[in-house]
Design a protein around this motif. Structure first.
Motif, PDB file in Angstrom:
ATOM      1  N   THR A 116       0.843  -1.192   0.000  1.00  0.00           N
ATOM      2  CA  THR A 116       0.000   0.000   0.000  1.00  0.00           C
ATOM      3  C   THR A 116       0.878   1.242   0.000  1.00  0.00           C
ATOM      4  N   GLN A 117       0.332   2.332  -0.538  1.00  0.00           N
ATOM      5  CA  GLN A 117       0.918   3.669  -0.385  1.00  0.00           C
ATOM      6  C   GLN A 117      -0.246   4.607  -0.144  1.00  0.00           C
ATOM      7  N   CYS A 118      -0.332   5.160   1.039  1.00  0.00           N
ATOM      8  CA  CYS A 118      -1.517   5.968   1.378  1.00  0.00           C
ATOM      9  C   CYS A 118      -1.267   7.468   1.426  1.00  0.00           C
ATOM     10  N   GLU A 119      -0.030   7.909   1.666  1.00  0.00           N
ATOM     11  CA  GLU A 119       0.197   9.346   1.627  1.00  0.00           C
ATOM     12  C   GLU A 119       0.221   9.789   0.163  1.00  0.00           C
ATOM     13  N   ALA A 120      -0.433  10.901  -0.155  1.00  0.00           N
ATOM     14  CA  ALA A 120      -1.215  11.718   0.737  1.00  0.00           C
ATOM     15  C   ALA A 120      -2.665  11.234   0.835  1.00  0.00           C
ATOM     16  N   ASN A 174       6.570   5.116  -6.079  1.00  0.00           N
ATOM     17  CA  ASN A 174       6.589   6.453  -6.701  1.00  0.00           C
ATOM     18  C   ASN A 174       7.679   7.368  -6.173  1.00  0.00           C
ATOM     19  N   MET A 175       8.005   7.214  -4.880  1.00  0.00           N
ATOM     20  CA  MET A 175       8.959   8.153  -4.297  1.00  0.00           C
ATOM     21  C   MET A 175      10.107   7.365  -3.664  1.00  0.00           C
ATOM     22  N   GLY A 176      10.751   7.982  -2.668  1.00  0.00           N
ATOM     23  CA  GLY A 176      11.874   7.327  -2.015  1.00  0.00           C
ATOM     24  C   GLY A 176      11.440   6.279  -1.003  1.00  0.00           C
ATOM     25  N   ALA A 177      10.589   6.688  -0.073  1.00  0.00           N
ATOM     26  CA  ALA A 177      10.166   5.768   0.974  1.00  0.00           C
ATOM     27  C   ALA A 177       9.002   6.396   1.723  1.00  0.00           C
ATOM     28  N   MET A 178       8.395   5.607   2.616  1.00  0.00           N
ATOM     29  CA  MET A 178       7.198   6.077   3.316  1.00  0.00           C
ATOM     30  C   MET A 178       7.195   5.618   4.763  1.00  0.00           C
ATOM     31  N   GLU A 179       6.879   6.558   5.652  1.00  0.00           N
ATOM     32  CA  GLU A 179       7.043   6.373   7.091  1.00  0.00           C
ATOM     33  C   GLU A 179       5.858   5.731   7.809  1.00  0.00           C
ATOM     34  N   ASN A 180       5.073   4.867   7.151  1.00  0.00           N
ATOM     35  CA  ASN A 180       3.938   4.216   7.804  1.00  0.00           C
ATOM     36  C   ASN A 180       4.325   3.725   9.191  1.00  0.00           C
ATOM     37  N   ALA A 229      17.119   6.794   7.887  1.00  0.00           N
ATOM     38  CA  ALA A 229      17.029   7.680   9.054  1.00  0.00           C
ATOM     39  C   ALA A 229      15.830   8.615   8.919  1.00  0.00           C
ATOM     40  N   HIS A 230      15.666   9.180   7.740  1.00  0.00           N
ATOM     41  CA  HIS A 230      14.542  10.108   7.511  1.00  0.00           C
ATOM     42  C   HIS A 230      13.211   9.452   7.898  1.00  0.00           C
ATOM     43  N   GLU A 231      12.978   8.262   7.370  1.00  0.00           N
ATOM     44  CA  GLU A 231      11.688   7.608   7.654  1.00  0.00           C
ATOM     45  C   GLU A 231      11.580   7.246   9.128  1.00  0.00           C
ATOM     46  N   TYR A 232      12.670   6.812   9.706  1.00  0.00           N
ATOM     47  CA  TYR A 232      12.631   6.485  11.137  1.00  0.00           C
ATOM     48  C   TYR A 232      12.330   7.741  11.957  1.00  0.00           C
ATOM     49  N   LYS A 280       6.215  18.411   8.965  1.00  0.00           N
ATOM     50  CA  LYS A 280       6.885  17.123   9.169  1.00  0.00           C
ATOM     51  C   LYS A 280       8.067  16.936   8.218  1.00  0.00           C
ATOM     52  N   GLU A 281       7.929  17.416   6.971  1.00  0.00           N
ATOM     53  CA  GLU A 281       8.986  17.116   6.003  1.00  0.00           C
ATOM     54  C   GLU A 281      10.214  18.017   6.167  1.00  0.00           C
ATOM     55  N   GLY A 282      10.000  19.313   6.324  1.00  0.00           N
ATOM     56  CA  GLY A 282      11.143  20.198   6.526  1.00  0.00           C
ATOM     57  C   GLY A 282      11.892  19.806   7.785  1.00  0.00           C
ATOM     58  N   PHE A 297       2.825  18.901  -4.490  1.00  0.00           N
ATOM     59  CA  PHE A 297       3.470  19.787  -3.522  1.00  0.00           C
ATOM     60  C   PHE A 297       4.445  19.070  -2.591  1.00  0.00           C
ATOM     61  N   TYR A 298       4.823  17.862  -2.985  1.00  0.00           N
ATOM     62  CA  TYR A 298       5.947  17.196  -2.323  1.00  0.00           C
ATOM     63  C   TYR A 298       7.192  17.679  -3.061  1.00  0.00           C
ATOM     64  N   THR A 299       7.565  18.908  -2.759  1.00  0.00           N
ATOM     65  CA  THR A 299       8.543  19.627  -3.577  1.00  0.00           C
ATOM     66  C   THR A 299       9.844  19.877  -2.822  1.00  0.00           C
ATOM     67  N   VAL A 303       9.090  22.514  -0.120  1.00  0.00           N
ATOM     68  CA  VAL A 303       8.539  22.003   1.134  1.00  0.00           C
ATOM     69  C   VAL A 303       9.595  21.191   1.898  1.00  0.00           C
ATOM     70  N   TYR A 304      10.368  20.396   1.184  1.00  0.00           N
ATOM     71  CA  TYR A 304      11.354  19.529   1.840  1.00  0.00           C
ATOM     72  C   TYR A 304      12.652  20.286   2.163  1.00  0.00           C
ATOM     73  N   GLU A 305      13.361  20.697   1.123  1.00  0.00           N
ATOM     74  CA  GLU A 305      14.721  21.227   1.342  1.00  0.00           C
ATOM     75  C   GLU A 305      14.726  22.671   1.840  1.00  0.00           C
TER      76      GLU A 305
HETATM   77  N1  TRP Z   1       6.318  10.993   3.343  1.00  0.00           N
HETATM   78  C1  TRP Z   1       7.263  10.432   2.430  1.00  0.00           C
HETATM   79  C2  TRP Z   1       8.628  10.908   2.892  1.00  0.00           C
HETATM   80  O1  TRP Z   1       8.954  12.051   2.781  1.00  0.00           O
HETATM   81  C3  TRP Z   1       7.031  10.868   1.016  1.00  0.00           C
HETATM   82  C4  TRP Z   1       6.226   9.972   0.178  1.00  0.00           C
HETATM   83  C5  TRP Z   1       6.424   8.683  -0.033  1.00  0.00           C
HETATM   84  C6  TRP Z   1       5.160  10.302  -0.673  1.00  0.00           C
HETATM   85  N2  TRP Z   1       5.531   8.193  -0.945  1.00  0.00           N
HETATM   86  C7  TRP Z   1       4.758   9.177  -1.335  1.00  0.00           C
HETATM   87  C8  TRP Z   1       4.509  11.458  -0.935  1.00  0.00           C
HETATM   88  C9  TRP Z   1       3.729   9.175  -2.270  1.00  0.00           C
HETATM   89  C10 TRP Z   1       3.478  11.461  -1.864  1.00  0.00           C
HETATM   90  C11 TRP Z   1       3.094  10.325  -2.510  1.00  0.00           C
HETATM   91  O2  TRP Z   1       9.377  10.197   3.463  1.00  0.00           O
END
Ligand code: TRP
Ligand code: ZN
Length: 897
Positions: A120-124, A261-267, A298-301, A321-323, A381-383, A386-388
Motif C-alpha cells: 500500500t501507499q496511502c500518503e497523501a 513512486n517516491m523514495g520511501a514512506m514512514e507508515n 534515518a529520515h523515515e525512522y 513534518k517534512e522540513g 506539492f511534495y517539492t 517544502v522539503y529542502e
Molecule cells: N512521506 C514520504 C517521505 O517524505 C514521502 C512519500 C512517499 C510520498 N511516498 C509518497 C509522498 C507518495 C506522496 C506520494 O518520506
C-alpha cells in the motif's frame, strides 16, 4: 484513473475541522489480486452540528454495502469520489464493504501489486483508494487490521503495530491480525503481503526495552540488507542521544518494493521503501547509494516522532513534518561523517541541491511558500521547497536559538502536541515560547515564496578600525504572488552569519558597536529590515580592510550579492576557516570563468583557459591536508542547470561547450596533478563504505573522469583498467561513466560487459540506462550524434518498462532533466520526446507523469527558438482531453506564467 474536467483549487484558508471523529477502525481485507474485498468498521462520533452529513472520500471503489449498528443503512449517496451518509446518530458503528482491483492499479497509490506481492501507499490521499474514509490527516484513530490471503502466494502478512494472532483458514488461506496501539491518520496505514524474507535483530532502547527490528525483501535480495539495518540502528541511537526520542513500538519493520513512486514512506512501524533506498552491497551499490540509504532510512525512522506522533493538521502544513525531518536527517548524516570537514562536505552537498533545484523552483511557475496557500493536486506539492527549503527554515531556528535553544523548543513541541495534528505556527510558537523569543517576523519564511537576494556593501575606516556593513534584502513577487490582489512582501528575518579575515588569513575576534569587548569571530546577525547597518569596531587599525566571509555555513537560503575580486576569492578559497565558504569561493570563481566562456562561445570568440582559475584548482588538488571529499566538492564544476539559472537568457548548448572546454582544459593542464591524486587515493584492501574510504574514492574517481576527458589514449586506457580491475560498484561505475562520456575506444565493450554482469539486478540496470540517458552527444569524431536517438532506441530494449517508476526515471528523466544540452537540441526533438512520454506515463501513473512534466517549468528562460518550441510541446500536452489532475496543474501553471 481520476480524470477531472474542471480543476478544483483547495485553499488553506478554507480549513474546517471534521464533522465526525472516528474512535476506532477495524479493517478486514480479503486480499486477492483482482478483487480485494475490504470491510471497514468505524466507531464514529459526531463532533460538528447535529444535521451535518458524514462525507467520506473514496476512489475507484466498488461499493458492496453499508450497515449501521448491525442493520442495513440506506441514508447513503454515492457521487463521484465521495460517499455521503445522512441521518446518522451522535454515535454509532458503521460497517462499509467495498472492493478494489490491486492488480489493475498502476498508479502505485492505494493497494497495488508489485511482482506478485501486495503493497500500500496511502500518503497523501491513497487510503481512499482502499476504503471510504475521512481521509484527512486531522482524523486520527487506532487501527486493528485482519489480513486474509492465499497462504502459498502470500506467506507473509504485515501491517502496522503488533502482531496479535496468526492462523490457517480453509481453502489454502491464512490470516493475521495486527493492532496499532497509537492513534494515527489514514495516510500512515500500511499493509504488505507476499513472498518476502527478512533479516532481523533486537536492540535494547535507551530506557531498557527490547525492540525487534526487521528488514523485509524478496528472497534474492537478502544479501543486500545489512547496510539498511545498520543505518536503522544508527538512526535509533542518534535520535535517543540528540533529541531524547525513543522508539515507541516493540517492533519496527522496513520493507523494500521495486515499484514505488517516491523514495520511501514512514507508515507507523511498517516503513515501505523503494528498493533503491534499501538494497546495497559492495558489488551493486555505489558510495553515494550507501549514503542515500543511510539518510533515507534515518529520515523515515525520524518521522516516527516528527510526522507520526505529532502530525499535520492539513496538507498545507506538510513542511511541518517534512522540513523538520529533512533537517533531522541532514544533521544525522553530518554527524555520521565523523569529522568537522566531513560535516562541511555534507552541508555543501545539501546546499548544492538547494541551489540547483529549489532556487529554480522558487523562481518559476510552481513557486510556492514553504507552507502553500493553495493546490489543485497535493501530490504536486511534495517539492524541494517544502522539503529542502523547509529544512533550511528549521535550520535557521537552530542558528538563531543555538543547539540547546532548539532542543528546548523541540521538547516543548512534543510536550504540547504529542498525539495531535498541528500546524507550522504551532511549531514556531513552541520554538519562540521555549526560548522567550519573538519569532513573529520569522513566520514570513512560511508564507512568502521566492529567494531573497541580500546585497552587501562595506565601508572601512582604517583610522578607527571600524568596518560598516550595509545589508539590504529584496525578494520580488514570484509565481502565484504576482496575481492581482496579493499583498506586498515584507522583509524576512535572516540569520546572517559572518566573519572578518585579516591579511594573514586569521579570523578576527569581533566587537559590535555597543558591545564592551570583542567576542567570537563568527557572528550571526539578526537581519530583519529592508536595509540595515552593522558596525564592527576596534579592528586592527591602519592597513587594508579585513575581508568579509559572508553567510558562513550558508546560514540562510538566500543569494548573496557582493563584488569580490578574483584575488579575494582565491584568498578565501585557501584561507577561510569556514569550510563551506572556502568551497563557495571556488564555486564563485568557476562560475565567473564559465559565464565568461559562455559569452565567448556565443560571440564565436576563441576560448581561453583562465590561468588564475587553473592555479586555484591546482592548489586545492595538491593540498594533501584537505579532506579528499572536500577537494572533490571544490573541484567539481558548477552544473549546467545551475549556470543556466545564472544567465538572463539560458543557452544550454553554449553552456555545455563552455563547461566541456574548461573540463578538458583543466584535465590537460593539470594532468600530472590529477594522476598524482589518482595514485595517492587508492583504497587497498576490501571495500568499505566508511567516510574516509568514500572520500578517497570520490576524489580518485573525479580525477579519473577529468583524465579520461583529456582525450589522451593512455588516460582512456587507464579508465579501461579501472573498470576491469574494480571490485566494487563505485569504482566500476565511475570508470564506465568516464569511458562512456569521453567516447573512449573501450566504451561499447564496457557497456555490454556491464549489462551482462548485472542483467538480473534491476537497480544496477537502472544505472546502465541512466548513464546512457545522460551521455554527451557530439564529441570529437562523434560530432552530430544525438543522444535522443540512443534514448529512443533504448525505449525499445526488452529491459525497458514504462510502468516501473525507477526504470522510467532511469532513462526518460535522466535524459530530460540530467542532460540539458541534448534535451534542448535546437530541432525540438527533446521536447517532442518529453510530450510523448508525459502523455504515455499519465495514462499509467499520474504522479510520475507530473514529475516529468515539471522539466518544462523554466521554459520562459530559454532563448529563441527553444522557448517557442517548449511552449508548443506544453500546449500539445495541455490539449489532451484525458489529462490527470496532476499533470493538468503543472502544465497549466507553466503556460499561464
Ligand atoms: N512521506 C514520504 C517521505 O517524505 C514521502 C512519500 C512517499 C510520498 N511516498 C509518497 C509522498 C507518495 C506522496 C506520494 O518520506
Ligand atoms: Zn519525509
Amino acid at each position: 484513473m481520476l480524470r477531472t474536467d474542471t480543476p478544483v483549487t483547495v485553499y488553506r484558508k478554507d480549513y474546517t475541522p471534521p464533522a465526525f471523529a472516528i474512535d476506532h477502525v477495524d479493517l478486514v481485507l480479503d486480499l486477492d489480486p483482482q478483487r480485494t474485498v475490504v470491510t471497514s468498521t468505524l466507531k464514529i462520533q459526531r463532533t460538528g452540528t447535529a444535521d451535518a452529513p458524514l462525507v467520506l472520500a473514496g476512489e475507484e471503489l466498488e461499493l458492496v454495502g453499508v450497515r449501521l449498528d448491525g442493520q442495513p443503512f440506506s441514508g447513503v449517496k454515492q457521487d463521484g469520489d465521495s460517499l455521503t451518509l445522512t441521518g446518522l446518530p451522535g454515535t454509532g458503528t458503521l460497517e462499509i464493504t467495498t472492493a478494489c482491483n490491486p492488480a489493475a492499479n498502476t498508479t502505485l497509490s492505494g493497494l497495488y501489486v508489485s511482482n506478485g506481492n501486495f503493497f500500500t501507499q496511502c500518503e497523501a490521499e491513497g487510503f481512499r483508494r482502499i476504503t471510504y474514509f475521512l481521509d484527512r490527516p486531522d482524523v486520527m484513530t487506532t487501527y486493528r487490521v485482519t489480513l486474509r490471503a492465499d497462504r502459498a502466494a502470500s506467506p507473509v502478512l504485515l501491517s502496522n503495530g503488533n502482531l496479535l494472532s496468526q492462523r490457517d483458514l480453509p481453502d489454502g488461506k491464512h490470516e493475521a491480525v495486527w493492532e496499532d496501539p497509537f492513534r494515527k491518520p489514514s495516510y500512515l496505514f500500511a499493509l504488505v503481503a507476499g513472498k518476502l524474507e527478512r533479516i532481523e535483530q533486537t536492540i535494547v532502547s535507551a530506557s531498557g526495552k527490547q525492540k525487534l527490528l526487521q528488514v523485509w525483501v524478496e528472497p534474492q535480495d537478502l544479501d543486500k540488507t545489512r547496510h539498511a539495518m545498520d543505518s536503522l540502528v544508527h538512526a535509533i541511537r542518534w535520535d535517543e542521544q540528540r533529541f531524547g526520542l525513543e522508539l515507541d513500538l516493540d517492533r519496527f519493520m522496513i520493507v523494500a518494493v521495486g515499484d514505488f513512486n517516491m523514495g520511501a514512506m514512514e507508515n507507523k512501524g511498517l516503513n515501505i521503501f523503494n528498493t533503491k533506498y534499501v538494497l546495497a552491497n559492495a558489488q551493486t551499490a555505489t558510495d553515494v547509494d550507501f549514503a542515500n540509504i543511510e539518510s533515507v532510512v534515518a529520515h523515515e525512522y525520524f518521522h516516527n516522532w516528527t510526522g507520526n506522533r505529532v502530525t499535520c493538521r492539513d496538507w498545507f502544513q506538510l513542511s511541518l513534518k517534512e522540513g523538520l525531518t529533512v533537517f533531522r536527517d541532514q544533521e544525522f548524516s553530518a554527524d555520521m561523517m565523523g569529522s568537522e570537514s566531513g560535516r562541511a562536505v555534507k552541508r555543501i552537498e545539501d546546499v548544492r541541491v538547494l541551489r540547483q533545484v529549489q532556487f529554480p523552483e522558487d523562481a518559476g511557475p510552481m513557486a510556492h511558500p514553504v507552507r502553500p496557500d493553495s493546490y489543485e493536486e497535493i501530490n504536486n506539492f511534495y517539492t524541494v521547497t517544502v522539503y529542502e527549503k523547509g529544512a533550511e527554515v528549521v535550520r535557521m531556528y537552530q542558528t538563531l536559538l543555538g543547539r540547546d535553544g532548539f532542543r528546548k523548543g523541540m521538547d516543548l513541541y512534543f510536550q504540547r502536541h504529542d498525539g495531535q495534528a498541528v500546524t507550522c505556527d504551532d511549531f514556531r510558537a513552541a520554538m519562540a515560547d521555549a526560548n522567550g523569543r519573538d519569532l513573529k517576523q520569522f513566520g514570513l519564511w512560511y508564507s512568502q515564496a521566492g529567494t531573497p537576494v541580500v546585497t552587501v556593501k562595506t565601508a572601512w575606516d582604517g583610522a578607527s578600525g571600524t568596518l560598516t556593513l550595509t545589508l539590504s534584502q529584496r525578494c520580488p513577487k514570484v509565481g502565484i504572488e504576482t496575481r492581482a490582489g496579493m499583498p506586498d512582501k515584507q522583509p524576512f528575518h535572516i540569520p546572517f552569519a559572518l566573519g572578518l579575515i585579516d591579511a594573514e588569513g586569521n579570523d578576527l575576534p569581533l566587537q559590535r558597536e555597543g558591545e564592551p569587548k570583542a567576542g567570537a569571530s563568527t557572528r550571526v546577525l539578526d537581519f530583519t529590515q529592508a536595509e540595515q547597518t552593522f558596525r564592527f569596531i576596534n579592528l586592527p587599525r591602519g592597513g587594508k580592510a579585513p575581508l568579509p566571509s559572508l553567510l558562513r555555513n550558508f546560514s540562510a537560503p538566500v543569494v548573496v550579492d557582493y563584488e569580490y575580486s578574483d584575488a579575494e576569492l582565491t584568498f578565501l578559497l585557501s584561507h577561510d576557516t569556514d569550510a563551506f565558504n572556502r568551497w563557495e569561493a571556488g564555486q564563485r570563481l568557476a562560475t565567473r570563468a564559465l559565464l565568461h566562456l559562455v559569452a565567448d562561445v556565443q560571440a564565436n570568440r576563441e576560448l581561453k583557459l583562465d590561468p588564475a582559475l587553473v592555479s586555484a584548482f591546482r592548489s586545492v588538488l595538491t593540498d594533501g591536508a584537505l579532506n579528499p571529499a572536500f577537494r572533490e566538492q571544490a573541484l567539481m564544476l558548477p552544473a549546467e542547470a545551475y549556470l543556466a539559472e545564472r544567465m538572463g537568457v539560458a543557452d544550454p548548448t553554449a553552456i555545455h561547450r563552455a563547461r566541456l572546454f574548461l573540463r578538458e582544459g583543466l584535465a590537460r593542464t593539470l594532468k600530472a596533478e590529477w594522476l598524482a591524486a589518482y595514485e595517492a587515493n587508492a583504497t587497498p584492501g576490501e571495500y568499505s563504505p566508511d567516510a574516509d574510504s568514500m572520500a578517497r574514492r570520490a576524489l580518485r574517481n573525479l580525477a579519473l573522469g577529468y583524465l579520461a576527458d583529456s582525450g589522451d589514449a593512455d588516460m582512456q586506457a587507464l579508465a579501461d583498467r579501472h573498470y576491469q580491475q574494480s571490485d566494487n560498484m563505485t569504482d566500476r561505475f565511475a570508470a564506465l561513466s568516464a569511458l562512456v562520456n569521453s567516447f573512449a575506444p573501450g566504451r561499447e565493450h564496457a557497456l555490454a560487459d556491464f549489462y551482462e554482469r548485472f542483467e538480473d539486478d534491476a537497480l544496477v540496470i537502472d544505472k546502465w540506462f541512466s548513464l546512457q540517458g545522460m551521455q554527451r552527444g557530439e564529441v570529437g569524431p562523434h560530432a552530430g550524434k544525438r543522444t535522443i536517438d540512443t534514448v529512443r532506441a533504448l525505449m525499445q530494449h526488452p529491459a525497458f518498462n514504462l510502468r516501473n517508476p525507477n526504470r522510467a526515471r532511469s532513462l526518460i528523466f535522466s535524459f530530460c532533466s540530467g542532460n540539458p544540452a541534448q534535451f534542448h537540441a535546437e530541432d525540438g526533438s527533446g521536447y517532442a520526446f518529453w510530450a510523448d512520454q508525459v502523455l504515455a506515463l499519465d495514462a499509467i501513473n499520474p504522479q510520475v507523469a507530473a514529475r516529468l512534466a515539471r522539466v518544462m517549468d523554466r521554459w520562459q528562460k530559454y532563448e529563441m527558438p527553444l522557448r517557442e518550441r517548449m511552449r508548443a510541446a506544453l500546449e500539445r500536452v495541455a490539449a489532451s482531453s484525458t489529462l490527470s489532475r496532476d499533470v493538468r496543474e503543472i502544465v497549466s501553471k507553466a503556460l499561464s506564467a
